[in-house]
Design a protein around this motif. Structure first.
Motif, PDB file in Angstrom:
ATOM      1  N   TYR A  63      11.661  15.234  34.570  1.00 34.05           N
ATOM      2  CA  TYR A  63      10.404  14.673  34.480  1.00 34.05           C
ATOM      3  C   TYR A  63       9.418  15.520  35.697  1.00 34.05           C
ATOM      4  CZ  TYR A  63      12.867  10.078  33.175  1.00 34.05           C
ATOM      5  OH  TYR A  63      12.309   9.030  32.047  1.00 34.05           O
ATOM      6  N   ALA A  64       8.362  15.430  35.201  1.00 36.23           N
ATOM      7  CA  ALA A  64       6.615  16.146  35.794  1.00 36.23           C
ATOM      8  C   ALA A  64       6.987  17.257  36.405  1.00 36.23           C
ATOM      9  CB  ALA A  64       6.665  14.783  36.607  1.00 36.23           C
ATOM     10  N   TYR A 222       2.637  14.654  34.600  1.00 37.15           N
ATOM     11  CA  TYR A 222       2.945  14.877  33.145  1.00 37.15           C
ATOM     12  C   TYR A 222       2.467  16.231  32.094  1.00 37.15           C
ATOM     13  CZ  TYR A 222       6.490  11.561  32.323  1.00 37.15           C
ATOM     14  OH  TYR A 222       7.364   9.945  32.367  1.00 37.15           O
TER      15      TYR A 222
END
Length: 318
Positions: A63-64, A222
């Motif tokens: 994620y991210a 993102y």
């Protein structure tokens, strides 16, 4: 005002993880769900810090700002628990209270189950602890809910991420609204020939808990990692079932709290309320179940004050 700071920490699992943190004191680890990131805990980081805790919200594997490996096989529940325990190590602590929402909840429950020596307490939001099933889950989902069930849809390579990447602002706006207590009652079934967002309508206006700035923040987080890593968590459902055979129906022994909205699509699923009602059989340390009237799936974002109060009361009683 309490400041949220950011840094990267080398987990002993081998993953370099981005964390947002605030405060000093006993460690509280905040594990987000899909498709989220540290930003989901923006309200809790400050509240927990001001209550005397060291609150840490990582971007989890894939994620991210953390990102992650490219192999699907590197996103099993054992990797995710390893990241959580490795982060506790890297932060110089022996134990933490582990809090999880959505996909973060199974990681929190599994961390408490597999490594109870490292967990002072566990809080699950939205997703209750489900004992390991008697057979692999994806085939069961196909039989019961069809190919259109969203977790089955996510098994396809490339297709879901292409849909979500097409317009990331629309993806977050539609999904955050649709699964909230302000949205319509959802049946998360992808129509034939359609996509996930087909059952997530555009809101006429944003609910009061969600702003355009919030949506922009998720889009920004993102920007580099995208959706493939997060979707790989779903692509390991059957592999997780295989890997956790040694813990089949093992109890979760640390003190526990469960929080959910009564309009959450997770607890609207067939049999979900029975699972919540029977959690004590497998979570003997469950101290309370907190229902939030009118709240949907995004528990800590939709009802930050109530969630903060419940968490701080639970922490204070440990």
């Amino acid at each position: 005002m309490t400041e949220i700071t950011h840094r990267h920490v080398q987990s002993t699992s081998g993953l370099r993880m981005h964390v947002a943190e605030a405060g000093t004191g006993p460690l509280v680890l905040l594990l987000h769900g899909f498709p989220e990131c540290w930003y989901s805990w923006r309200h809790q980081l400050v509240a927990l810090a001001e209550a005397g805790y060291h609150a840490v919200a990582p971007d989890q594997r894939g994620y991210a700002r953390t990102g992650g490996p490219s192999r699907v096989d590197d996103y099993t529940i054992l990797h995710l628990v390893g990241d959580a325990v490795g982060l506790i190590d890297a932060l110089g602590e022996e134990q933490a209270v582990v809090v999880g929402h959505d996909w973060g909840a199974p990681v929190a429950w599994a961390t408490a189950q597999l490594r109870p020596d490292r967990v002072r307490g566990v809080v699950g939001m939205s997703v209750p602890h489900r004992p390991r099933s008697s057979r692999p889950p994806v085939a069961a989902m196909r039989e019961q809910l069809g190919e259109g069930f969203y977790m089955v849809y996510f098994q396809q390579p490339d297709v879901p991420e292409a849909e979500f990447d097409r317009d990331r602002a629309a993806t977050f706006r539609r999904l955050l609204y649709a699964a909230s207590g302000d949205g319509p009652a959802l049946a998360p079934i992808v129509p034939d020939g359609g996509g996930f967002l087909d059952f997530c309508p555009e809101p006429a206006e944003l609910p009061g808990w969600l702003t355009e700035d919030d949506i922009a923040a998720f889009v920004r987080e993102y920007e580099d990692a995208g959706f493939t890593g997060p979707l790989n968590w779903y692509r390991n459902l059957d592999r997780n079932w295989e890997l956790t055979a040694a813990w089949h129906r093992a109890p979760i022994t640390p003190p526990a709290l469960y929080i959910a909205g009564d309009r959450d699509l997770v607890v609207a699923a067939p049999g979900a309320r029975d699972i919540v009602a029977g959690m004590n059989a497998f979570v003997p340390g469950l101290r309370d179940t907190v229902w939030l009237p009118g709240c949907g799936h995004w528990t800590q974002q939709e009802r930050p004050d109530e969630v903060n109060q419940a968490m701080i009361e639970f922490l204070g009683a440990l």
